[in-house]
Design a protein around this motif. Structure first.
Motif, mmCIF file in Angstrom:
data_model
loop_
_atom_site.group_PDB
_atom_site.id
_atom_site.type_symbol
_atom_site.label_atom_id
_atom_site.label_comp_id
_atom_site.label_asym_id
_atom_site.label_seq_id
_atom_site.Cartn_x
_atom_site.Cartn_y
_atom_site.Cartn_z
ATOM 1 N N ALA A 72 55.507 144.130 6.372
ATOM 2 C CA ALA A 72 54.245 144.243 5.648
ATOM 3 C C ALA A 72 53.120 143.450 6.316
ATOM 4 C CB ALA A 72 54.429 143.778 4.203
ATOM 5 N N GLY A 73 53.464 142.351 6.955
ATOM 6 C CA GLY A 73 52.423 141.521 7.545
ATOM 7 C C GLY A 73 52.432 141.451 9.055
ATOM 8 N N TRP A 74 53.249 142.319 9.706
ATOM 9 C CA TRP A 74 53.365 142.223 11.167
ATOM 10 C C TRP A 74 53.745 143.569 11.752
ATOM 11 C CZ3 TRP A 74 58.118 143.137 13.704
ATOM 12 C CH2 TRP A 74 58.106 142.879 15.083
ATOM 13 N N ALA A 129 41.114 133.113 19.330
ATOM 14 C CA ALA A 129 40.265 134.278 19.134
ATOM 15 C C ALA A 129 41.085 135.563 19.050
ATOM 16 C CB ALA A 129 39.246 134.369 20.272
ATOM 17 N N VAL A 130 42.055 135.720 19.944
ATOM 18 C CA VAL A 130 42.872 136.939 19.953
ATOM 19 C C VAL A 130 43.780 136.985 18.725
ATOM 20 C CG1 VAL A 130 44.678 138.187 21.195
ATOM 21 C CG2 VAL A 130 42.744 137.194 22.449
ATOM 22 N N HIS A 131 44.381 135.863 18.369
ATOM 23 C CA HIS A 131 45.215 135.835 17.164
ATOM 24 C C HIS A 131 44.402 136.223 15.927
ATOM 25 C CE1 HIS A 131 48.388 133.735 19.446
ATOM 26 N NE2 HIS A 131 49.186 134.026 18.434
ATOM 27 N N ALA A 132 43.199 135.688 15.830
ATOM 28 C CA ALA A 132 42.366 135.994 14.671
ATOM 29 C C ALA A 132 41.954 137.464 14.657
ATOM 30 C CB ALA A 132 41.129 135.090 14.665
ATOM 31 N N ARG A 133 41.585 138.001 15.810
ATOM 32 C CA ARG A 133 41.119 139.388 15.875
ATOM 33 C C ARG A 133 42.232 140.370 15.515
ATOM 34 N NH1 ARG A 133 38.843 138.965 20.383
ATOM 35 N NH2 ARG A 133 40.357 139.881 21.817
ATOM 36 N N LEU A 134 43.467 140.047 15.895
ATOM 37 C CA LEU A 134 44.590 140.944 15.630
ATOM 38 C C LEU A 134 45.337 140.603 14.351
ATOM 39 C CD1 LEU A 134 46.044 141.195 19.260
ATOM 40 C CD2 LEU A 134 44.531 142.806 18.100
ATOM 41 N N GLY A 135 44.918 139.552 13.666
ATOM 42 C CA GLY A 135 45.581 139.164 12.430
ATOM 43 C C GLY A 135 46.990 138.650 12.644
ATOM 44 N N LEU A 136 47.206 137.892 13.718
ATOM 45 C CA LEU A 136 48.529 137.389 14.050
ATOM 46 C C LEU A 136 48.707 135.962 13.567
ATOM 47 C CD1 LEU A 136 48.779 138.616 17.774
ATOM 48 C CD2 LEU A 136 49.651 139.775 15.723
ATOM 49 N N ALA A 137 49.915 135.632 13.145
ATOM 50 C CA ALA A 137 50.235 134.251 12.793
ATOM 51 C C ALA A 137 50.172 133.386 14.050
ATOM 52 C CB ALA A 137 51.622 134.176 12.168
#
Length: 559
Positions: A421-423, A337-345
């Motif tokens: 760009a992605g992190w 849930a946290v990875h998805a909410r923050l857009g983390l790999a």
């Protein structure tokens, strides 16, 4: 992927802040890892951990606390006085009434006790819809779903709030006691407001008391004068005052123009509690310096004008198990849930910091340590994200407003220096987080950092430990937080030493699961055994003994 370019203004700002926090280029940094695993205790602690005379160990819980009250304090009336209320009602833009549970260590510690003990909690009614939810006597039964005690709200004018809360309490006493290198401001008009608000609360205590000898639990630095005021009105009351923030040494406390009045007010208490023995010793030193009194350091007591006040350490804690855990998903679910909410790999490790925006919490220092980690160990780039959840607070005060703006600028500068760009390495989330969100972050995290520059206890550290029923995760903990006296299996750090903080992050991220488990098991044992019900029980047991002694003395005097 390459790092995003920095403009000149960003580079200059980061360079300035970096010089502010960085020590020598090649410091001799000691390992932040404790040399011995195992928490320390002593004979007095072990004795207090045992409720019954047979030496049978008892887990402190609502049930055993209720049993204590029934046996030691039958038919007692318990009252709590605090500035912050446990339930706040606000009106939404749509005109609806919403319920807010404040993010407060004091509230999270006391609310389980009041649910167990019942009684009356007297607090400032601060919500925009608080007036609309009380009865004609300004009372409300809480918790709303299953009422177990009474909340009595006290109304303060804007002028009273400015002088009592923002002025004397938070521009005077707060920086004075935290020695956080922010100059305390003492204004005569704030002192007058502080004294008037203390008297207003004393009048409410007297009005609400149903008997002449209640037990009154006075909470924190907002009410230093209140114990004496209650004592004058209710001489037979048992007054337990708990000071939730540090108490500085006598020389530092001498800065306060009304030092004698504050000490005298607190010595109206039957029992005066602090988090640590050091804070008790500091109070005794200040009393010795400024008051004509008799101090018994061996017994930890002060006799002023013929009346004895016990000075005791009562390390505050949390409910076990925390109620917020009941609604949490598994560790894996929280991570997703946290990875998805923050857009983390999926492979990005998470470090978290959770608190109010306060200059005593070391928020800028820990972000600077993340910058140092990524500078000294670039292999962690794109592999770690630091999530700082920070609730705005006291924004009317310049020091707090500046802290928030500095934190935003520093996060932006670090993200510009190291992000791709992605992190981005820093996720600064500025808003109130309820307990469900807080515990989800705890359960998702690989590392929790508590870098207080000075703290009475800090319950975030204990909440993180309680949240980790998987026995994983690493706590990085400031040596200047009271919690470091109990949670010695954390990685104990000096938050003023940026390089050592960064090294602690690196150690935490590399720590084997077996070592994490060994450390976490010991810390969870401490938090489970020394929970909030034990904290309350210690104070109530001392109060019960004093009440019995006073009863015997009164009978003897009548003979």
């Amino acid at each position: 992927m390459g790092a995003a370019p920095m403009n000149n203004a960003t580079a200059t700002f980061l360079s300035t802040l970096w010089r502010r926090w960085t020590g020598p280029d090649d410091p001799a940094v000691a390992s932040p890892v404790p040399t011995r695993v195992g928490y320390r205790t002593n004979a007095r602690d072990r004795q207090r951990d045992r409720r019954f005379t047979d030496g049978i160990y008892v887990e402190w819980s609502p049930k055993t606390l209720t049993q204590l009250l029934h046996e030691e304090l039958p038919d007692v009336e318990i009252m709590v006085v605090s500035n912050r209320e446990p339930y706040i009602h606000n009106r939404t833009p749509e005109g609806e009434i919403s319920l807010q549970l404040p993010a407060s260590g004091l509230v999270s510690a006391l609310e389980p006790v009041m649910r167990t003990c019942g009684g009356t909690w007297i607090a400032h009614g601060s919500g925009s819809a608080d007036h609309d939810t009380v009865d004609e006597h300004d009372r409300l039964r809480v918790p709303p779903a299953h009422p177990e005690y009474t909340l009595r709200r006290v109304w303060l004018s804007d002028e009273e709030i400015d002088g009592h809360y923002y002025g004397f309490s938070n521009e005077g006493l707060w920086p004075l006691c935290h020695t956080a290198f922010v100059r305390p401001l003492f204004r005569a008009e704030d002192w007058e407001a502080y004294r008037a608000v203390n008297q207003k609360f004393a009048d409410v205590v007297v009005a609400e008391a149903g008997r002449e000898d209640p037990i009154v639990l006075v909470q924190d630095y907002h009410f230093a004068l209140l114990p004496r005021m209650i004592r004058n009105a209710l001489p037979k009351a048992t007054i337990i005052t708990f000071w939730h923030i540090p108490w500085p040494n006598g020389e530092t406390f001498g800065i306060c123009p009304w030092r004698e009045e504050i000490i005298d007010g607190l010595l109206g208490s039957t029992v005066l509690g602090f988090h640590t023995r050091q804070h008790c010793n500091n109070f005794l030193d200040a009393t010795d310096r400024f008051m004509e009194s008799r101090i018994d350091r061996e017994q930890g007591s002060v006799i002023l004008r013929g009346r004895d006040t016990l000075i005791r350490p009562y390390p505050i804690s949390i409910e076990w198990p925390p109620a917020a855990l009941a609604t949490q998903g598994s560790i894996a679910e929280c991570r997703r849930a946290v990875h998805a909410r923050l857009g983390l790999a999926d492979d990005v490790r998470i470090a978290v910091g959770i608190e109010r925006f306060d200059y005593t919490k070391g928020i800028l220092d820990r972000m600077a340590a993340v910058h140092d980690l990524l500078t000294q160990h670039p292999e962690w780039k794109e592999k770690i994200a630091f999530v700082q959840a920070a609730a705005p607070t006291r924004s009317k005060l310049g020091a707090y407003d500046k802290l928030q703006s500095d934190a935003v600028r520093l996060a932006d500068a670090i993200n510009a220096a190291h992000g791709t760009a992605g992190w981005k390495p820093i996720h600064l989330v500025i808003r109130h987080h309820d307990q469900r969100e807080v515990y989800e972050l705890f359960r998702a995290a690989d590392v929790c950092v508590v870098s207080s520059l000075h703290d009475g206890m800090n319950l975030v550290a204990k909440e993180f430990v309680a949240a980790r029923d998987d026995e994983q995760g690493v706590l990085v903990l400031s040596s200047f937080a009271g919690a470091s006296r109990e949670l010695s299996e954390a990685l104990i750090v000096n938050p003023y030493d940026t390089r050592a903080m960064a090294d602690a992050f690196a150690v935490a991220l590399r720590m084997p699961e077996s070592e994490q488990r060994d450390r976490m098991r010991l810390m969870r044992d401490v938090v489970r055994q020394r929970n909030v019900h034990r904290w309350a029980a210690q104070m109530l047991i001392d109060a019960a003994r004093i009440r019995r002694r006073e009863t015997i003395q009164a009978l003897t005097a009548d003979e």
